[in-house]
Motif scaffolding. Structure first.
Motif, mmCIF file in Angstrom:
data_model
loop_
_atom_site.group_PDB
_atom_site.id
_atom_site.type_symbol
_atom_site.label_atom_id
_atom_site.label_comp_id
_atom_site.label_asym_id
_atom_site.label_seq_id
_atom_site.Cartn_x
_atom_site.Cartn_y
_atom_site.Cartn_z
ATOM 1 N N ALA A 1 -23.148 5.864 23.239
ATOM 2 C CA ALA A 1 -22.099 6.843 22.980
ATOM 3 C C ALA A 1 -22.244 7.479 21.606
ATOM 4 O O ALA A 1 -22.669 6.828 20.643
ATOM 5 C CB ALA A 1 -20.733 6.177 23.106
ATOM 6 N N PRO A 2 -21.867 8.765 21.466
ATOM 7 C CA PRO A 2 -21.886 9.416 20.143
ATOM 8 C C PRO A 2 -20.748 8.879 19.278
ATOM 9 O O PRO A 2 -19.671 8.537 19.778
ATOM 10 C CB PRO A 2 -21.658 10.898 20.486
ATOM 11 C CG PRO A 2 -20.897 10.869 21.773
ATOM 12 C CD PRO A 2 -21.406 9.675 22.526
ATOM 13 N N THR A 3 -20.976 8.797 17.978
ATOM 14 C CA THR A 3 -19.949 8.338 17.043
ATOM 15 C C THR A 3 -19.170 9.545 16.541
ATOM 16 O O THR A 3 -19.749 10.485 15.992
ATOM 17 C CB THR A 3 -20.582 7.584 15.867
ATOM 18 O OG1 THR A 3 -21.287 6.444 16.361
ATOM 19 C CG2 THR A 3 -19.511 7.116 14.894
ATOM 20 N N LEU A 4 -17.854 9.521 16.731
ATOM 21 C CA LEU A 4 -16.989 10.642 16.385
ATOM 22 C C LEU A 4 -16.161 10.322 15.149
ATOM 23 O O LEU A 4 -15.761 9.183 14.933
ATOM 24 C CB LEU A 4 -16.049 10.969 17.546
ATOM 25 C CG LEU A 4 -16.696 11.209 18.916
ATOM 26 C CD1 LEU A 4 -15.627 11.532 19.942
ATOM 27 C CD2 LEU A 4 -17.731 12.328 18.849
ATOM 28 N N LYS A 5 -15.889 11.346 14.355
ATOM 29 C CA LYS A 5 -14.949 11.245 13.245
ATOM 30 C C LYS A 5 -13.628 11.882 13.673
ATOM 31 O O LYS A 5 -13.504 12.369 14.798
ATOM 32 C CB LYS A 5 -15.524 11.929 12.009
ATOM 33 C CG LYS A 5 -16.792 11.263 11.463
ATOM 34 C CD LYS A 5 -17.264 11.967 10.211
ATOM 35 C CE LYS A 5 -18.539 11.319 9.670
ATOM 36 N NZ LYS A 5 -18.288 9.960 9.167
ATOM 37 N N SER A 6 -12.657 11.900 12.771
ATOM 38 C CA SER A 6 -11.375 12.516 13.102
ATOM 39 C C SER A 6 -11.583 13.986 13.453
ATOM 40 O O SER A 6 -12.313 14.711 12.770
ATOM 41 C CB SER A 6 -10.412 12.403 11.917
ATOM 42 O OG SER A 6 -10.014 11.066 11.714
ATOM 43 N N GLY A 7 -10.935 14.440 14.519
ATOM 44 C CA GLY A 7 -11.063 15.829 14.920
ATOM 45 C C GLY A 7 -10.737 16.035 16.375
ATOM 46 O O GLY A 7 -10.276 15.139 17.083
ATOM 47 N N LEU A 8 -10.986 17.247 16.851
ATOM 48 C CA LEU A 8 -10.723 17.652 18.230
ATOM 49 C C LEU A 8 -12.055 17.959 18.899
ATOM 50 O O LEU A 8 -12.852 18.741 18.377
ATOM 51 C CB LEU A 8 -9.820 18.886 18.236
ATOM 52 C CG LEU A 8 -9.398 19.433 19.606
ATOM 53 C CD1 LEU A 8 -8.536 18.413 20.342
ATOM 54 C CD2 LEU A 8 -8.633 20.745 19.433
ATOM 55 N N TYR A 9 -12.281 17.355 20.047
ATOM 56 C CA TYR A 9 -13.572 17.462 20.732
ATOM 57 C C TYR A 9 -13.376 17.887 22.184
ATOM 58 O O TYR A 9 -12.330 17.605 22.789
ATOM 59 C CB TYR A 9 -14.314 16.120 20.700
ATOM 60 C CG TYR A 9 -14.598 15.623 19.303
ATOM 61 C CD1 TYR A 9 -15.785 15.961 18.658
ATOM 62 C CD2 TYR A 9 -13.672 14.839 18.618
ATOM 63 C CE1 TYR A 9 -16.035 15.527 17.368
ATOM 64 C CE2 TYR A 9 -13.912 14.407 17.329
ATOM 65 C CZ TYR A 9 -15.095 14.752 16.709
ATOM 66 O OH TYR A 9 -15.345 14.328 15.431
ATOM 67 N N THR A 10 -14.379 18.559 22.713
ATOM 68 C CA THR A 10 -14.342 18.973 24.112
ATOM 69 C C THR A 10 -15.594 18.489 24.820
ATOM 70 O O THR A 10 -16.682 18.421 24.234
ATOM 71 C CB THR A 10 -14.207 20.507 24.216
ATOM 72 O OG1 THR A 10 -14.082 20.874 25.596
ATOM 73 C CG2 THR A 10 -15.418 21.219 23.639
ATOM 74 N N ASP A 11 -15.424 18.154 26.090
ATOM 75 C CA ASP A 11 -16.523 17.636 26.902
ATOM 76 C C ASP A 11 -16.201 17.969 28.356
ATOM 77 O O ASP A 11 -15.146 18.552 28.647
ATOM 78 C CB ASP A 11 -16.650 16.116 26.700
ATOM 79 C CG ASP A 11 -18.003 15.566 27.177
ATOM 80 O OD1 ASP A 11 -18.827 16.356 27.678
ATOM 81 O OD2 ASP A 11 -18.221 14.348 27.039
ATOM 82 N N ARG A 12 -17.094 17.613 29.266
ATOM 83 C CA ARG A 12 -16.816 17.756 30.699
ATOM 84 C C ARG A 12 -17.129 16.442 31.391
ATOM 85 O O ARG A 12 -18.106 15.774 31.048
ATOM 86 C CB ARG A 12 -17.621 18.905 31.321
ATOM 87 C CG ARG A 12 -17.033 20.264 30.968
ATOM 88 C CD ARG A 12 -17.573 21.373 31.839
ATOM 89 N NE ARG A 12 -16.875 22.620 31.592
ATOM 90 C CZ ARG A 12 -15.797 23.028 32.233
ATOM 91 N NH1 ARG A 12 -15.290 22.272 33.194
ATOM 92 N NH2 ARG A 12 -15.222 24.182 31.942
ATOM 93 N N GLU A 13 -16.307 16.102 32.374
ATOM 94 C CA GLU A 13 -16.427 14.814 33.044
ATOM 95 C C GLU A 13 -16.432 15.030 34.547
ATOM 96 O O GLU A 13 -15.531 15.656 35.105
ATOM 97 C CB GLU A 13 -15.253 13.909 32.644
ATOM 98 C CG GLU A 13 -15.330 12.519 33.240
ATOM 99 C CD GLU A 13 -14.184 11.647 32.739
ATOM 100 O OE1 GLU A 13 -14.461 10.520 32.289
ATOM 101 O OE2 GLU A 13 -13.020 12.083 32.807
ATOM 102 N N GLU A 14 -17.467 14.502 35.200
ATOM 103 C CA GLU A 14 -17.563 14.622 36.654
ATOM 104 C C GLU A 14 -16.435 13.836 37.320
ATOM 105 O O GLU A 14 -15.808 12.970 36.725
ATOM 106 C CB GLU A 14 -18.921 14.094 37.144
ATOM 107 C CG GLU A 14 -20.127 14.816 36.564
ATOM 108 C CD GLU A 14 -20.258 16.240 37.059
ATOM 109 O OE1 GLU A 14 -19.633 16.570 38.097
ATOM 110 O OE2 GLU A 14 -20.970 17.031 36.409
ATOM 111 N N PHE A 15 -16.184 14.121 38.573
ATOM 112 C CA PHE A 15 -15.141 13.425 39.322
ATOM 113 C C PHE A 15 -15.475 11.933 39.439
ATOM 114 O O PHE A 15 -16.568 11.562 39.859
ATOM 115 C CB PHE A 15 -14.993 14.034 40.718
ATOM 116 C CG PHE A 15 -14.351 15.391 40.703
ATOM 117 C CD1 PHE A 15 -12.987 15.521 40.869
ATOM 118 C CD2 PHE A 15 -15.106 16.534 40.493
ATOM 119 C CE1 PHE A 15 -12.379 16.759 40.844
ATOM 120 C CE2 PHE A 15 -14.511 17.787 40.468
ATOM 121 C CZ PHE A 15 -13.145 17.906 40.645
ATOM 122 N N GLY A 16 -14.516 11.099 39.027
ATOM 123 C CA GLY A 16 -14.705 9.657 39.096
ATOM 124 C C GLY A 16 -15.670 9.102 38.069
ATOM 125 O O GLY A 16 -16.003 7.915 38.108
#
Length: 421
Positions: A248-263
């Motif tokens: 997994a990518p390591t995130l800092k504080s903030g707002l992020y967007t991604d897409r997730e397949e069904f299930g």
């Protein structure tokens, strides 16, 4: 566990991102207002034949719309680039194929010349069909380009007459492009079918739907939406979750967007120092028709797979945004150089679609991460979700106990006096 509804979730996610303001590795700041490009608004007005109906404050729907537009144009902030698009304004005939192409740009999106825009609006006369779907597609093109906020305000008095190009599906396609465009809808003297259609269009892009029956209401609402476009834009940083915590990518504080397949499961990592608190929320949007009974799960687990805390939410079949969140306070350490703890965030959804509905691209996902200094005693915050309310609970218990003793003593004393007398 924090469970939020759609409207509360979107607002909380943006506020948390604004509060964070910490640096993101690529030189950008996750979720920081850009302020680089001017906000853009395209007012899309229904000029179909039904706008001749006289049922708004004693006048026609078209007259109410013109009056509202004139007042809105006077009040439009200087920094907003505004345009006007019409649907059903030019073709008066009965040929459906031609009528469903009847949408035109009355005033181009750009710096506003109020006199020119008012003159253009004054020439409008209710004419033809109601091609909402084609008008939305063209309006999205009107707003193409730039990183500023983009908003379509659709004003109509009837449902689309150009199916099978379903305007609700058109709105979902626009949302799926990820261009940050919001569609707000206003229904003039609406019926049930029109209300459902305009609500669906707005929900698909995170916009709002409003019923309007008076000219003043129309003016106030359009003004509000135009002013909202001038607010600072929070731009999510695109990220790509992994299928396992180790990747997994390591995130800092903030707002992020991604897409997730069904299930599908998506994993992200956040480093939490001793004495800090992790606050995170996730919103998954159903940007297409989905089956009823679905849910979203957000879990915080250790790198070894032990669950720390979770947040979950369920839906009942509306095309909507489903959100949930969680908090995890890490206790302070007695060691001076205690290492940060890698917390793994797992996002899972149980959305499903009927046969024939596209499953790609995946559902839009918005993740807010906020790592802040924890309260004085982080263990108290986590315990049973009561946070710092423990002292109040203890005080109430003590007061109740003392009140019970006092009442018992008074009762016994009064009873003793009664027997003596």
């Amino acid at each position: 566990m924090i469970t939020r509804t759609r409207l509360a979730a979107g607002a909380c996610a943006l506020l948390a991102a604004l509060a964070a303001g910490m640096a993101f590795p690529a030189g950008a700041v996750a979720g920081e207002p850009t302020g680089e490009d001017a906000p853009k608004v395209d007012l899309v007005l229904d000029v179909s034949g039904s706008m001749r109906t006289r049922d708004i404050d004693g006048g026609t729907r078209m007259a109410a719309a013109k009056q509202a537009f004139n007042e809105v144009l006077d009040a439009t902030p200087e920094e907003v680039q505004l345009g006007i698009r019409t649907l059903g304004a030019d073709y008066p005939g009965d040929d459906r194929k031609t009528g469903c192409k009847d949408t035109a740009q009355l005033y181009p999106v750009g710096p506003l010349d109020r006199t020119e825009a008012k003159t253009a609006v004054a020439t409008l006369s209710p004419t033809g069909w109601t091609p909402i779907g084609p008008a939305l597609l063209k309006a999205a093109d009107d707003l193409d380009g730039g990183d500023g906020s983009k908003r379509i305000v659709l004003i109509s008095d009837g449902e689309d007459t150009c199916a099978p190009l379903d305007p609700c599906e058109v709105a979902r396609e626009i949302a799926a492009k990820g261009i940050g465009l919001t569609i707000d809808t206003l229904g003039l003297v609406p019926n049930t079918k029109m209300r459902q259609q305009l609500s669906c269009i707005a929900e698909a892009t995170g916009g709002t739907y409003t019923s309007v029956e008076h000219t003043a209401e129309l003016t106030d609402k359009v003004n509000q939406l135009v002013d909202r476009a001038a607010d600072p834009v929070v731009t999510p940083v695109a990220t790509e979750g992994a299928d396992a915590c180790a990747k997994a990518p390591t995130l800092k504080s903030g707002l992020y967007t991604d897409r997730e397949e069904f299930g599908q499961q998506r994993w992200y990592r956040v480093d939490v120092e001793p004495g800090q608190e992790l606050r995170t929320s996730v919103s998954v949007g159903a940007d297409r028709a989905v089956n009823p009974s679905y849910g979203v799960l957000l879990r915080a687990v250790t790198v070894h797979g032990r669950e720390i805390v979770r947040g979950e939410a369920t839906g009942n079949g509306r095309t909507d945004v489903l959100s949930t969140g969680l908090r995890y306070p890490k206790q302070e350490s007695d060691e001076e150089d205690a290492p940060a703890e890698a917390v793994c965030l797992q996002v899972t959804n149980s959305f499903s679609v009927a046969s024939g509905v596209k499953t790609t691209p995946g559902l839009p996902l918005e993740l807010t991460v906020d790592v802040v200094d924890g309260p004085g005693d982080s263990a108290d915050v986590a315990a049973f979700g009561l946070g710092r309310g423990w002292w109040l609970l203890g005080l109430l218990v003590l007061v109740g106990f003392l009140a019970g003793l006092l009442w018992g003593w008074l009762s016994r004393w009064r009873f003793a006096i009664w027997r003596t007398n």
